[in-house]
Design a protein around this motif. Structure first.
Motif, mmCIF file in Angstrom:
data_model
loop_
_atom_site.group_PDB
_atom_site.id
_atom_site.type_symbol
_atom_site.label_atom_id
_atom_site.label_comp_id
_atom_site.label_asym_id
_atom_site.label_seq_id
_atom_site.Cartn_x
_atom_site.Cartn_y
_atom_site.Cartn_z
ATOM 1 N N ALA A 37 0.706 -1.163 0.093
ATOM 2 C CA ALA A 37 -0.147 -0.119 0.128
ATOM 3 C C ALA A 37 0.996 1.290 -0.041
ATOM 4 N N SER A 38 1.868 1.145 0.753
ATOM 5 C CA SER A 38 2.876 2.276 0.825
ATOM 6 C C SER A 38 3.544 2.599 -0.359
ATOM 7 N N LEU A 39 4.110 1.387 -1.381
ATOM 8 C CA LEU A 39 4.676 1.574 -2.459
ATOM 9 C C LEU A 39 3.739 2.313 -3.468
ATOM 10 N N GLU A 40 2.449 1.678 -3.582
ATOM 11 C CA GLU A 40 1.359 2.345 -4.376
ATOM 12 C C GLU A 40 1.289 3.755 -4.351
ATOM 13 N N GLN A 41 1.236 4.227 -2.879
ATOM 14 C CA GLN A 41 1.184 5.608 -2.384
ATOM 15 C C GLN A 41 2.271 6.412 -3.090
ATOM 16 N N ILE A 42 3.408 5.816 -2.885
ATOM 17 C CA ILE A 42 4.721 6.483 -3.461
ATOM 18 C C ILE A 42 4.592 6.698 -5.003
ATOM 19 N N GLY A 43 4.054 5.624 -5.522
ATOM 20 C CA GLY A 43 3.974 5.732 -7.057
ATOM 21 C C GLY A 43 3.082 6.912 -7.477
ATOM 22 N N GLU A 44 2.011 7.173 -6.719
ATOM 23 C CA GLU A 44 0.776 8.061 -6.968
ATOM 24 C C GLU A 44 1.196 9.493 -6.735
ATOM 25 N N TYR A 45 1.887 9.507 -5.546
ATOM 26 C CA TYR A 45 2.068 10.887 -5.225
ATOM 27 C C TYR A 45 3.594 11.385 -5.824
ATOM 28 N N GLN A 46 4.312 10.427 -6.155
ATOM 29 C CA GLN A 46 5.674 11.006 -6.958
ATOM 30 C C GLN A 46 5.084 11.438 -8.310
ATOM 31 N N ARG A 47 4.096 10.586 -8.758
ATOM 32 C CA ARG A 47 3.695 11.386 -10.084
ATOM 33 C C ARG A 47 3.106 12.750 -9.923
ATOM 34 N N ARG A 48 2.354 13.029 -8.870
ATOM 35 C CA ARG A 48 1.993 14.170 -8.492
ATOM 36 C C ARG A 48 2.863 15.494 -8.394
ATOM 37 N N LEU A 49 4.063 14.741 -7.549
ATOM 38 C CA LEU A 49 5.173 15.765 -7.373
ATOM 39 C C LEU A 49 5.764 16.286 -8.848
ATOM 40 N N TRP A 50 5.995 15.105 -9.594
ATOM 41 C CA TRP A 50 6.552 15.308 -10.965
ATOM 42 C C TRP A 50 5.668 16.341 -11.794
ATOM 43 N N ALA A 51 4.232 16.209 -11.683
ATOM 44 C CA ALA A 51 3.434 16.830 -12.481
ATOM 45 C C ALA A 51 3.411 18.505 -12.139
ATOM 46 N N ASN A 52 3.527 18.600 -10.550
ATOM 47 C CA ASN A 52 3.549 19.797 -10.227
ATOM 48 C C ASN A 52 4.902 20.770 -10.342
ATOM 49 N N GLN A 53 5.998 20.070 -10.301
ATOM 50 C CA GLN A 53 7.261 20.659 -10.598
ATOM 51 C C GLN A 53 7.471 21.548 -9.648
ATOM 52 N N ALA A 54 7.152 21.827 -8.429
ATOM 53 C CA ALA A 54 7.217 22.998 -7.337
ATOM 54 C C ALA A 54 7.954 22.435 -6.339
ATOM 55 N N ARG A 55 7.998 21.500 -5.839
ATOM 56 C CA ARG A 55 8.957 21.023 -4.664
ATOM 57 C C ARG A 55 9.904 19.860 -5.261
ATOM 58 N N ALA A 56 10.675 19.432 -4.334
ATOM 59 C CA ALA A 56 11.872 18.026 -4.566
ATOM 60 C C ALA A 56 11.860 17.450 -3.249
ATOM 61 N N LEU A 57 12.262 16.183 -3.499
ATOM 62 C CA LEU A 57 12.375 15.307 -2.423
ATOM 63 C C LEU A 57 13.797 14.498 -2.557
ATOM 64 N N LEU A 58 14.599 14.446 -1.515
ATOM 65 C CA LEU A 58 15.915 13.922 -1.281
ATOM 66 C C LEU A 58 15.694 12.860 -0.363
ATOM 67 N N LEU A 59 16.074 11.700 -0.592
ATOM 68 C CA LEU A 59 16.118 10.437 0.362
ATOM 69 C C LEU A 59 17.527 10.057 0.729
ATOM 70 N N VAL A 60 18.012 10.144 1.649
ATOM 71 C CA VAL A 60 19.498 9.709 2.059
ATOM 72 C C VAL A 60 19.475 8.727 3.032
ATOM 73 N N ALA A 61 20.198 7.444 2.443
ATOM 74 C CA ALA A 61 20.188 6.185 2.993
ATOM 75 C C ALA A 61 21.570 5.931 3.721
ATOM 76 N N HIS A 62 21.874 5.666 4.857
ATOM 77 C CA HIS A 62 23.088 5.298 5.484
ATOM 78 C C HIS A 62 22.764 4.222 6.288
ATOM 79 N N GLY A 63 24.138 3.479 6.646
ATOM 80 C CA GLY A 63 24.188 2.590 7.363
ATOM 81 C C GLY A 63 25.307 1.447 7.097
ATOM 82 N N PRO A 64 25.753 0.590 7.888
ATOM 83 C CA PRO A 64 26.917 -0.262 7.659
ATOM 84 C C PRO A 64 26.832 -0.886 6.512
ATOM 85 N N ASP A 65 28.061 -1.406 5.968
ATOM 86 C CA ASP A 65 27.950 -2.633 4.895
ATOM 87 C C ASP A 65 27.150 -3.722 5.064
#
Length: 276
Positions: A37-65
Protein backbone atom coordinates in the motif's frame (compact mmCIF):
# COMPACT_ATOMS: atom_id res chain seq x y z
CA UNK A 1 9.17 18.82 8.88
CA UNK A 2 5.66 17.76 9.90
CA UNK A 3 5.52 14.13 11.03
CA UNK A 4 2.84 11.64 11.96
CA UNK A 5 3.00 9.72 15.24
CA UNK A 6 4.27 6.70 13.30
CA UNK A 7 7.14 8.61 11.68
CA UNK A 8 8.01 10.39 14.91
CA UNK A 9 8.50 7.03 16.63
CA UNK A 10 11.64 6.45 14.50
CA UNK A 11 13.04 9.94 14.92
CA UNK A 12 16.64 10.17 16.11
CA UNK A 13 17.25 12.10 19.33
CA UNK A 14 20.58 13.82 20.04
CA UNK A 15 19.83 13.14 23.70
CA UNK A 16 20.02 9.41 22.90
CA UNK A 17 22.97 9.21 20.51
CA UNK A 18 24.03 5.56 20.83
CA UNK A 19 22.69 3.22 18.13
CA UNK A 20 22.49 0.42 20.72
CA UNK A 21 19.67 2.38 22.38
CA UNK A 22 17.52 2.00 19.26
CA UNK A 23 15.97 -1.28 18.12
CA UNK A 24 17.43 -3.30 15.27
CA UNK A 25 14.29 -5.42 15.08
CA UNK A 26 10.59 -4.89 15.79
CA UNK A 27 8.74 -7.72 17.48
CA UNK A 28 5.31 -7.02 15.99
CA UNK A 29 5.08 -6.73 12.19
CA UNK A 30 1.32 -6.25 12.43
CA UNK A 31 1.79 -2.69 13.68
CA UNK A 32 3.61 -1.66 10.51
CA UNK A 33 1.80 -0.15 7.52
CA UNK A 34 1.48 -2.54 4.60
CA UNK A 35 4.47 -2.28 2.28
CA UNK A 36 2.49 -2.72 -0.93
CA UNK A 37 0.00 0.00 0.00
CA UNK A 38 2.84 2.40 0.82
CA UNK A 39 4.62 1.62 -2.45
CA UNK A 40 1.44 2.34 -4.40
CA UNK A 41 1.11 5.66 -2.56
CA UNK A 42 4.74 6.49 -3.37
CA UNK A 43 4.05 5.81 -7.03
CA UNK A 44 0.93 7.97 -7.10
CA UNK A 45 2.23 10.94 -5.11
CA UNK A 46 5.60 10.89 -6.83
CA UNK A 47 3.70 11.36 -10.10
CA UNK A 48 1.85 14.29 -8.56
CA UNK A 49 5.18 15.74 -7.41
CA UNK A 50 6.49 15.40 -10.98
CA UNK A 51 3.34 16.94 -12.43
CA UNK A 52 3.46 19.98 -10.14
CA UNK A 53 7.18 20.70 -10.65
CA UNK A 54 7.12 22.85 -7.50
CA UNK A 55 8.92 20.87 -4.79
CA UNK A 56 11.61 18.17 -4.57
CA UNK A 57 12.47 15.29 -2.26
CA UNK A 58 15.89 13.89 -1.32
CA UNK A 59 16.12 10.55 0.47
CA UNK A 60 19.50 9.83 2.07
CA UNK A 61 20.18 6.20 3.06
CA UNK A 62 23.09 5.30 5.34
CA UNK A 63 24.13 2.35 7.43
CA UNK A 64 26.99 -0.13 7.70
CA UNK A 65 27.96 -2.41 4.82
CA UNK A 66 25.29 -5.08 4.16
CA UNK A 67 22.57 -3.00 5.87
CA UNK A 68 20.36 -3.25 2.78
CA UNK A 69 20.61 0.21 1.24
CA UNK A 70 20.61 -1.05 -2.37
CA UNK A 71 17.62 -3.35 -1.98
CA UNK A 72 15.73 -0.70 0.01
CA UNK A 73 16.05 1.84 -2.79
CA UNK A 74 15.11 -0.75 -5.44
CA UNK A 75 11.97 -1.58 -3.47
CA UNK A 76 10.99 2.06 -2.97
CA UNK A 77 11.25 2.60 -6.73
CA UNK A 78 8.78 -0.19 -7.55
CA UNK A 79 5.99 2.06 -8.85
CA UNK A 80 7.71 5.39 -9.44
CA UNK A 81 7.75 7.19 -12.75
CA UNK A 82 11.38 7.00 -13.95
CA UNK A 83 11.04 10.43 -15.55
CA UNK A 84 11.01 11.98 -12.09
CA UNK A 85 13.10 9.55 -10.05
CA UNK A 86 16.84 8.96 -9.89
CA UNK A 87 19.13 7.02 -7.55
CA UNK A 88 22.82 7.69 -7.04
CA UNK A 89 25.49 5.86 -5.06
CA UNK A 90 28.55 7.48 -3.48
CA UNK A 91 31.64 5.51 -2.48
CA UNK A 92 35.08 6.65 -1.34
CA UNK A 93 36.02 9.98 -3.02
CA UNK A 94 38.54 9.62 -5.80
CA UNK A 95 40.06 11.58 -8.67
CA UNK A 96 38.55 15.03 -9.16
CA UNK A 97 36.30 14.50 -6.13
CA UNK A 98 39.31 14.72 -3.82
CA UNK A 99 40.37 18.07 -5.29
CA UNK A 100 37.12 19.88 -4.49
CA UNK A 101 35.19 20.68 -1.36
CA UNK A 102 33.36 17.63 -0.06
CA UNK A 103 29.91 18.87 -1.13
CA UNK A 104 30.99 19.32 -4.75
CA UNK A 105 30.45 15.75 -5.83
CA UNK A 106 26.82 15.47 -4.68
CA UNK A 107 25.59 18.84 -5.88
CA UNK A 108 25.01 17.87 -9.56
CA UNK A 109 22.82 14.96 -8.47
CA UNK A 110 20.42 16.84 -6.21
CA UNK A 111 16.75 16.66 -7.22
CA UNK A 112 15.27 19.35 -9.41
CA UNK A 113 11.75 20.60 -8.78
CA UNK A 114 9.35 17.75 -9.38
CA UNK A 115 11.97 15.09 -8.77
CA UNK A 116 12.56 12.49 -6.10
CA UNK A 117 16.18 11.39 -5.69
CA UNK A 118 17.65 8.65 -3.48
CA UNK A 119 21.26 8.78 -2.32
CA UNK A 120 22.89 5.49 -1.38
CA UNK A 121 25.39 7.07 1.00
CA UNK A 122 25.84 10.79 0.53
CA UNK A 123 27.67 13.94 1.60
CA UNK A 124 27.46 12.55 5.13
CA UNK A 125 30.19 10.04 4.25
CA UNK A 126 32.56 13.01 4.40
CA UNK A 127 31.85 13.28 8.13
CA UNK A 128 31.61 9.55 8.91
CA UNK A 129 33.60 7.21 6.66
CA UNK A 130 36.38 9.72 6.03
CA UNK A 131 37.06 9.78 9.75
CA UNK A 132 37.83 6.06 9.57
CA UNK A 133 39.39 6.01 6.10
CA UNK A 134 40.82 9.50 5.44
CA UNK A 135 41.15 10.76 1.89
CA UNK A 136 43.48 13.61 2.93
CA UNK A 137 46.05 13.94 5.68
CA UNK A 138 44.16 13.31 8.95
CA UNK A 139 45.37 16.55 10.53
CA UNK A 140 43.89 18.57 7.67
CA UNK A 141 40.28 17.81 8.65
CA UNK A 142 38.08 20.06 10.75
CA UNK A 143 35.07 17.93 11.59
CA UNK A 144 33.11 20.67 13.30
CA UNK A 145 33.40 22.75 10.14
CA UNK A 146 32.09 19.85 8.11
CA UNK A 147 29.15 19.36 10.43
CA UNK A 148 28.31 23.04 10.17
CA UNK A 149 28.62 22.94 6.37
CA UNK A 150 26.23 19.99 6.20
CA UNK A 151 23.67 21.72 8.41
CA UNK A 152 23.88 24.89 6.32
CA UNK A 153 23.74 22.93 3.07
CA UNK A 154 20.63 21.02 4.07
CA UNK A 155 19.00 24.13 5.53
CA UNK A 156 19.53 25.83 2.18
CA UNK A 157 17.97 22.88 0.32
CA UNK A 158 14.92 22.94 2.58
CA UNK A 159 14.54 26.71 2.27
CA UNK A 160 14.60 26.37 -1.52
CA UNK A 161 11.88 23.68 -1.62
CA UNK A 162 13.58 20.30 -1.12
CA UNK A 163 12.40 17.95 1.61
CA UNK A 164 15.35 16.01 3.05
CA UNK A 165 14.75 12.61 4.67
CA UNK A 166 17.79 10.92 6.22
CA UNK A 167 17.68 7.23 7.11
CA UNK A 168 20.11 5.23 9.23
CA UNK A 169 19.59 1.47 8.91
CA UNK A 170 20.40 0.13 12.37
CA UNK A 171 22.02 -3.29 12.03
CA UNK A 172 22.98 -5.54 14.93
CA UNK A 173 26.44 -7.07 15.09
CA UNK A 174 25.07 -10.62 14.73
CA UNK A 175 23.04 -9.74 11.64
CA UNK A 176 25.98 -7.86 10.14
CA UNK A 177 28.17 -10.94 10.59
CA UNK A 178 25.56 -13.24 9.03
CA UNK A 179 25.12 -11.03 5.96
CA UNK A 180 28.88 -10.87 5.37
CA UNK A 181 28.99 -14.66 5.38
CA UNK A 182 26.07 -14.85 2.94
CA UNK A 183 28.21 -13.03 0.39
CA UNK A 184 30.24 -16.22 0.24
CA UNK A 185 27.30 -18.64 0.40
CA UNK A 186 25.06 -17.05 -2.24
CA UNK A 187 26.40 -16.81 -5.82
CA UNK A 188 24.25 -13.77 -6.63
CA UNK A 189 25.85 -11.88 -3.71
CA UNK A 190 29.48 -12.89 -4.28
CA UNK A 191 30.08 -10.06 -6.73
CA UNK A 192 29.49 -7.63 -3.88
CA UNK A 193 32.36 -8.99 -1.82
CA UNK A 194 35.25 -6.58 -1.39
CA UNK A 195 38.18 -6.50 0.99
CA UNK A 196 36.82 -3.24 2.35
CA UNK A 197 33.88 -5.25 3.78
CA UNK A 198 36.30 -6.99 6.15
CA UNK A 199 38.00 -3.71 7.00
CA UNK A 200 34.56 -2.25 7.71
CA UNK A 201 33.74 -5.15 9.99
CA UNK A 202 37.06 -4.82 11.83
CA UNK A 203 36.43 -1.11 12.40
CA UNK A 204 32.69 -1.44 13.01
CA UNK A 205 32.81 0.07 16.53
CA UNK A 206 34.94 3.01 15.43
CA UNK A 207 32.71 3.64 12.42
CA UNK A 208 29.53 3.61 14.52
CA UNK A 209 31.06 5.92 17.13
CA UNK A 210 31.85 8.50 14.45
CA UNK A 211 28.44 7.98 12.86
CA UNK A 212 26.70 8.61 16.16
CA UNK A 213 28.64 11.85 16.60
CA UNK A 214 27.80 12.93 13.05
CA UNK A 215 24.10 12.25 13.48
CA UNK A 216 24.00 14.32 16.66
CA UNK A 217 25.73 17.18 14.85
CA UNK A 218 23.62 17.06 11.65
CA UNK A 219 20.16 16.18 13.00
CA UNK A 220 17.90 19.21 12.69
CA UNK A 221 14.17 19.78 12.87
CA UNK A 222 14.07 20.68 9.18
CA UNK A 223 16.29 17.81 7.99
CA UNK A 224 16.01 15.07 10.63
CA UNK A 225 17.56 11.62 10.91
CA UNK A 226 15.40 8.52 11.36
CA UNK A 227 16.78 5.34 12.94
CA UNK A 228 15.18 2.37 11.19
CA UNK A 229 15.52 -1.19 12.53
CA UNK A 230 17.59 -2.98 9.90
CA UNK A 231 17.88 -6.62 10.98
CA UNK A 232 14.81 -7.68 9.02
CA UNK A 233 14.77 -6.18 5.55
CA UNK A 234 10.97 -6.39 5.03
CA UNK A 235 10.47 -4.39 8.22
CA UNK A 236 12.96 -1.73 7.19
CA UNK A 237 11.37 -1.41 3.76
CA UNK A 238 7.88 -1.08 5.21
CA UNK A 239 8.98 1.63 7.64
CA UNK A 240 10.88 3.72 5.10
CA UNK A 241 8.15 3.32 2.49
CA UNK A 242 5.59 4.65 4.97
CA UNK A 243 7.86 7.60 5.89
CA UNK A 244 8.40 8.41 2.23
CA UNK A 245 4.73 8.09 1.26
CA UNK A 246 3.76 10.42 4.10
CA UNK A 247 6.13 13.18 3.01
CA UNK A 248 5.29 12.84 -0.70
CA UNK A 249 1.61 13.24 0.09
CA UNK A 250 2.39 16.45 2.01
CA UNK A 251 4.49 17.79 -0.88
CA UNK A 252 2.01 17.05 -3.66
CA UNK A 253 -1.48 16.24 -2.38
CA UNK A 254 -3.05 16.69 -5.83
CA UNK A 255 -2.34 17.23 -9.50
CA UNK A 256 -2.12 20.79 -10.87
CA UNK A 257 -5.42 22.51 -11.51
CA UNK A 258 -6.80 22.11 -15.00
CA UNK A 259 -6.69 25.02 -17.42
CA UNK A 260 -10.04 24.92 -19.21
CA UNK A 261 -8.69 27.06 -22.06
CA UNK A 262 -5.89 24.56 -22.73
CA UNK A 263 -8.33 21.64 -22.58
CA UNK A 264 -10.68 23.32 -25.02
CA UNK A 265 -7.83 23.93 -27.46
CA UNK A 266 -6.83 20.27 -27.12
CA UNK A 267 -10.40 19.18 -27.93
CA UNK A 268 -10.43 21.46 -30.97
CA UNK A 269 -7.15 20.05 -32.28
CA UNK A 270 -8.32 16.48 -31.75
CA UNK A 271 -11.55 17.13 -33.60
CA UNK A 272 -9.71 18.91 -36.46
CA UNK A 273 -7.54 15.82 -36.89
CA UNK A 274 -10.39 13.32 -36.87
CA UNK A 275 -10.08 12.21 -33.25
CA UNK A 276 -13.61 12.22 -31.84
Amino acid sequence: MTLSAFSSSFLFSPKKPAFRDYPTLLEDDDKLPGLEASLEQIGEYQRRLWANQARALLLVAHGPDTSGKDSLIRTLATYVDPAGFHAWSFSRPQGAETRHDFLWRVTPFLPGFGEMVAFNRSHHEAAIAERVWPVHEPESYNWQNRYRSIRNFESHLVDEGTTVIKIWLNLSEDEHRERLLKRLDKPRKRWKFDESDIEGWRKRDQYETFAEEALVATHTEEAPWFIVPGDRKPQARAIVAALLAEQLQRLAPDYPEEDEGVLEEYRRLLAANGVT
